[in-house]
Design an enzyme around this catalytic site. Structure first.
Site, PDB file in Angstrom:
ATOM      1  N   GLY A   1      -5.908 -28.641 -13.845  1.00  0.00           N
ATOM      2  CA  GLY A   1      -6.731 -28.524 -15.037  1.00  0.00           C
ATOM      3  C   GLY A   1      -8.201 -28.481 -14.669  1.00  0.00           C
TER       4      GLY A   1
ATOM      5  CB  CYS B   1      -4.394 -29.569  -8.577  1.00  0.00           C
ATOM      6  SG  CYS B   1      -6.082 -29.261  -8.039  1.00  0.00           S
ATOM      7  CE1 TYR B   2      -8.535 -33.603 -14.743  1.00  0.00           C
ATOM      8  CE2 TYR B   2      -6.429 -33.795 -15.871  1.00  0.00           C
ATOM      9  CZ  TYR B   2      -7.771 -34.108 -15.785  1.00  0.00           C
ATOM     10  OH  TYR B   2      -8.352 -34.931 -16.726  1.00  0.00           O
TER      11      TYR B   2
ATOM     12  CG  HIS C   1      -2.808 -25.238  -7.282  1.00  0.00           C
ATOM     13  ND1 HIS C   1      -2.629 -25.612  -8.585  1.00  0.00           N
ATOM     14  CD2 HIS C   1      -4.109 -25.480  -7.003  1.00  0.00           C
ATOM     15  CE1 HIS C   1      -3.773 -26.061  -9.086  1.00  0.00           C
ATOM     16  NE2 HIS C   1      -4.689 -25.991  -8.138  1.00  0.00           N
TER      17      HIS C   1
ATOM     18  CD  GLU D   1       0.741 -24.370  -9.247  1.00  0.00           C
ATOM     19  OE1 GLU D   1       1.183 -25.133  -8.368  1.00  0.00           O
ATOM     20  OE2 GLU D   1      -0.298 -24.601  -9.885  1.00  0.00           O
TER      21      GLU D   1
ATOM     22  CG  ASP E   1       9.677  -8.316 -23.896  1.00  0.00           C
ATOM     23  OD1 ASP E   1      10.221  -8.369 -22.771  1.00  0.00           O
ATOM     24  OD2 ASP E   1       8.491  -8.612 -24.094  1.00  0.00           O
TER      25      ASP E   1
ATOM     26  CE  LYS F   1       8.086  -7.732 -19.807  1.00  0.00           C
ATOM     27  NZ  LYS F   1       7.714  -7.486 -21.205  1.00  0.00           N
TER      28      LYS F   1
END
Ligand code: GLN
Length: 514
Positions: free
Chosen positions: A55, A82-83, A169, A171, A227, A370
């Site tokens: 964040g 992190c944050y 991070h 991710e 979609d 997605k």
């Protein structure tokens, strides 16, 4: 349906959706919630694990995004990123402050490979860092399990309380072994079984839709995009003839695309549904006459689309359900799931369209990212070219033609784009480049062809690489591919005499070219 669930608590970091996506790649279902979510609500959800995101705030500053201390006493494993890591230390009695040296970019981290969080991770591993603050002193009972040259506490754990914190991070793809680390957390530490799979999701959804719809009538607006196509096929499998799909062809689709949609959903396709194709291109071109401003074009196309759909819906009469292809990022970005500020307003999330007479809305893809929608599409047997269709804006080629839209210009950009796509596929680049397309500039210039002077349009080629479509870099396409595309376009597309390549990133450009 009960399934293992991990929840991601969002502190406004730019990678929050990525965290959830990576967890799902580990076959664990995962949802994002704002940090303001009530602790009782979190407890009721019975998550197997909790992940706190990064964040922008500094956790020690008054008014910073925070969390209740009780979050760490639920007995549920928590991983702070992190944050989230800084906040965990701050709340539990450690000390966080401005770092003497801020870290940004790929950094070598030295990890303790004997702990479960770093099982099978290399001792020296490259990770993505992005922080100004650092953990100067960990909270009591925490043991440091990773460090870098400038960051003495790059990861820590308190095994008794099942609390874990990492400054980098995992991710982000630049963190080479990030997915492994997240997998260690959700499987090894939280004990998730990893049963989130698309085949099961599809089978369960079809069953649930059938039950919900009963004998009701269902209406779906098909755009030909991924979609809405996946949503429509799911409905078709569930309720067959009770479904009517209305496909508004606004004449701004890519070459042959209207027919491709009809092939799949029309009477000669594999599904047993009512398919209505409205060929409305003249109407759209008429409305767009003389309009140059892109926002205005978008508005006109959007409104006309609704009008055409509405007329068709009136012919059908009242229905019980309306299908929408809302996907999870739409939900999160509308501010309903996570924290990161409302990025776009999606007319299709939350609010219901009032121009069709229906009782309830069905959003079968509401929980999916997605790439999961694509997987679901493959499970449902939808052809690859539809499933892996590139992102394409609703207003279509209307906004890939700079300036006024005319039938003639639509033809030019369709032909040029088809050549570009064909050559990219031949060169094996069609899946590796994020997004690419041809646009028609509003510029004419002098050329020479067959000894004759020409004064014609310039086509711009765009190709970008992007992870999240928030930022993007121009792709470095091989010169020979660009050369071949350029010469074919100039030779084959009448009234185009120049081809330009757009080298601009986003920001400052946008991915589209309008
Ligand atoms: N704002 C915090 C810092 O600068 C955390 C950053 C982050 O989560 N990426 O250190």
């Amino acid at each position: 349906m009960s399934r293992d669930k991990v929840i991601v608590i969002d502190f406004g970091g730019q990678y929050n959706q990525l965290v959830a996506r990576r967890v799902r790649e580990c076959n664990v279902y995962c949802e994002i919630y704002s940090y303001k979510t009530d602790l009782n609500k979190i407890r009721e959800m019975k998550p197997k694990g909790i992940i706190l995101t990064g964040g922008p705030d500094s956790c020690y500053v008054e008014g910073a995004a925070g969390c209740e201390k009780g979050l760490f006493d639920l007995g549920i494993p928590v991983l702070g990123l992190c944050y989230g890591a800084q906040l965990m230390m701050h709340v539990l009695g450690g000390h966080v402050c401005k770092a003497p040296v801020r870290e940004y970019g790929k950094i070598e981290v030295i990890v303790d490979t004997s702990v479960p969080l770093f099982a099978n991770v290399s001792e020296h591993t490259i990770c993505w860092m992005s922080h100004n603050d650092y953990i100067e002193r960990t909270a009591p009972e925490f043991q440091i399990i990773a460090h870098t040259d400038n960051c003495p506490a790059a990861a820590m754990q308190c095994v008794n309380r099942k609390l874990y914190a990492i400054q980098f991070h995992p991710e982000v793809l630049h963190t080479v072994e990030g997915t492994k680390i997240l997998s260690n957390f959700v499987h090894g530490i939280c004990g998730c079984t990893g049963d989130w799979r698309m085949d099961a999701f599809v089978a369960n959804s079809v069953k649930a839709i059938r039950q919900k719809v009963g004998k009701g009538k269902v209406l779906c607006a098909l755009s030909g995009g991924v979609d809405s196509s996946v949503a429509a096929v799911m409905l078709a499998k569930a309720v067959g003839e009770q479904l009517t799909c209305v496909f508004v062809d606004h004449g701004l689709l890519r070459k042959n695309e209207g027919d491709e949609v009809e092939e799949v959903f029309g009477p000669s396709g594999p599904y047993n549904l009512n398919f209505v194709r409205v060929n409305a291109k003249e109407r759209f071109y008429e409305k767009l006459k003389g309009i140059e401003e892109p926002e205005q074009k978008r508005k006109i196309i959007g409104e006309e689309f609704i009008r055409v759909f509405e007329e068709e819906a009136k012919k059908i009469g009242a229905v019980d359900f309306l299908v929408q292809g809302t996907i999870y990022p739409d939900v999160v970005e509308s501010g309903l799931g996570g924290e990161s500020s409302v990025i776009k307003s999606h007319h299709n999330v939350g609010g219901l369209p009032d121009y069709v007479d229906f009782k309830e809305i069905i959003e079968p893809l509401r929980d999916l990212f997605k790439d999961e929608v694509r997987q679901a599409g493959l499970e449902l047997g939808i052809p690859n070219r539809l499933v892996f269709r590139q992102p394409f804006p609703g207003p279509g080629l209307g906004i890939r033609i700079v300036g006024e839209v005319t039938a003639e210009k639509v033809r030019m950009v369709q032909e040029a784009d088809a050549i570009y796509r064909e050559e990219m596929a031949k060169a094996g680049l069609d899946r590796s480049v994020g997004q690419y397309f041809a646009a028609l500039t509003n510029m004419r210039s002098v050329g020479v062809m067959g000894d004759e002077r020409t004064y014609d349009y310039a086509v711009a080629l765009r190709a970008v690489n992007t992870v999240d479509f928030m930022t993007a870099e121009a792709a470095e396409l091989p010169w020979e591919v660009l050369g071949r595309v350029a010469s074919r376009i100039v030779n084959e597309v009448e009234h185009v005499n120049r081809v330009l390549y757009d080298c601009t990133g986003k920001p400052p450009g946008t991915i589209e070219f309008e």
